[in-house]
Design an enzyme around this catalytic site. Structure first.
Site, PDB file in Angstrom:
ATOM      1  N   ASN A 141      -4.457  -2.818  -1.337  1.00 45.31           N
ATOM      2  CA  ASN A 141      -3.719  -1.762  -0.948  1.00 45.31           C
ATOM      3  C   ASN A 141      -3.498  -1.521   0.538  1.00 45.31           C
ATOM      4  O   ASN A 141      -2.343  -1.280   0.985  1.00 45.31           O
ATOM      5  CB  ASN A 141      -4.078  -0.375  -1.454  1.00 45.31           C
ATOM      6  N   ASP A 164     -12.008  -6.160   3.156  1.00 46.15           N
ATOM      7  CA  ASP A 164     -12.916  -6.746   2.269  1.00 46.15           C
ATOM      8  C   ASP A 164     -12.012  -7.628   1.187  1.00 46.15           C
ATOM      9  O   ASP A 164     -10.736  -7.610   1.144  1.00 46.15           O
ATOM     10  CB  ASP A 164     -13.580  -5.610   1.381  1.00 46.15           C
ATOM     11  N   ASN A 200      -4.985   3.284   1.565  1.00 40.48           N
ATOM     12  CA  ASN A 200      -3.519   3.064   1.269  1.00 40.48           C
ATOM     13  C   ASN A 200      -2.581   3.442   2.343  1.00 40.48           C
ATOM     14  O   ASN A 200      -1.274   2.940   2.253  1.00 40.48           O
ATOM     15  CB  ASN A 200      -3.350   4.076   0.092  1.00 40.48           C
ATOM     16  N   HIS A 203     -15.821  -1.413   0.312  1.00 33.77           N
ATOM     17  CA  HIS A 203     -14.428  -1.281   0.662  1.00 33.77           C
ATOM     18  C   HIS A 203     -14.381  -0.970   2.205  1.00 33.77           C
ATOM     19  O   HIS A 203     -13.159  -1.222   2.918  1.00 33.77           O
ATOM     20  CB  HIS A 203     -13.817  -0.222   0.058  1.00 33.77           C
TER      21      HIS A 203
END
Length: 199
Positions: free
Chosen positions: A123, A102, A77, A19
């Site tokens: 997100n 990613d 987020n 991530h």
């Protein structure tokens, strides 16, 4: 001025996770530009806009282009807040922003640039769209492979690269740095034509 934002999660526990490949790409770009030494971005970056930030200058065909690199420290987020704050401060439009992230839908190491589009369930992009009130901003996706069967996407993206994936990572980050430089110099269409290919 151009704003280039790598997405990831802050904290040592997330270093080396899939991530955080957006952070890794920002590091590699800054190193290739000669702005920081290898692994040195976080040591020289300032804290601004709820992010680690670094200002550089890229020599382009049209003259010197100021570049602001951001690595948000808000967690994935809430990536939109630093992006929106930097855009407001410098008077940037969404077209002046490149988000690097990613992508589960791409094979490991493959790049895909787009001038806009949906969040695709990511997100970080979802929050940026919310804060900028548009989907029309460039993004550079770096493939991390789809998760294996019976492994949740959240667990997979927060996991570390497999030994096989690590073979693709150095060249992927080098190409991502090249794509970032091309976008800043020649625009999204040129960058797409050169880097949206399998290698």
């Amino acid at each position: 001025m151009k704003l280039i934002v790598g997405l990831g999660n802050p904290g040592k526990e997330y270093v080396g996770t899939r991530h955080n490949v957006g952070f890794d790409a920002i590091d590699r770009f800054a190193e290739r530009m000669g702005w920081v030494s290898a692994g040195g971005f976080d040591r020289v970056a300032k804290t601004k806009f709820d992010a680690l930030s670094y200002n550089g200058v890229l020599n382009t065909a049209g003259g010197d282009e100021k570049i602001l690199l951001l690595k948000p420290t808000t967690y994935m987020n809430l990536s939109g807040r630093p992006v929106q704050a930097a855009c407001a401060f410098y008077g940037l439009t969404p077209a002046d922003v490149l988000i690097v992230l990613d992508d589960l839908a791409l094979p490991c190491g493959k790049l895909r640039l787009r001038a806009g589009g949906s969040s695709g369930g990511h997100n970080g992009l979802r929050d940026i769209e919310k804060m900028l009130a548009t989907q029309a901003y460039p993004r550079l996706r770096i493939g991390i492979d789809a998760p294996p069967p019976r492994i949740a996407g959240r667990d997979y993206v927060l996991g570390r690269w497999s030994d096989e994936q690590k073979k693709f990572l150095p060249s992927a980050l080098d190409r991502a740095a090249g794509a970032i430089a091309t976008w800043a110099d020649a625009g999204i269409e040129k960058a797409m034509s050169l880097f949206n290919v399998s290698e």
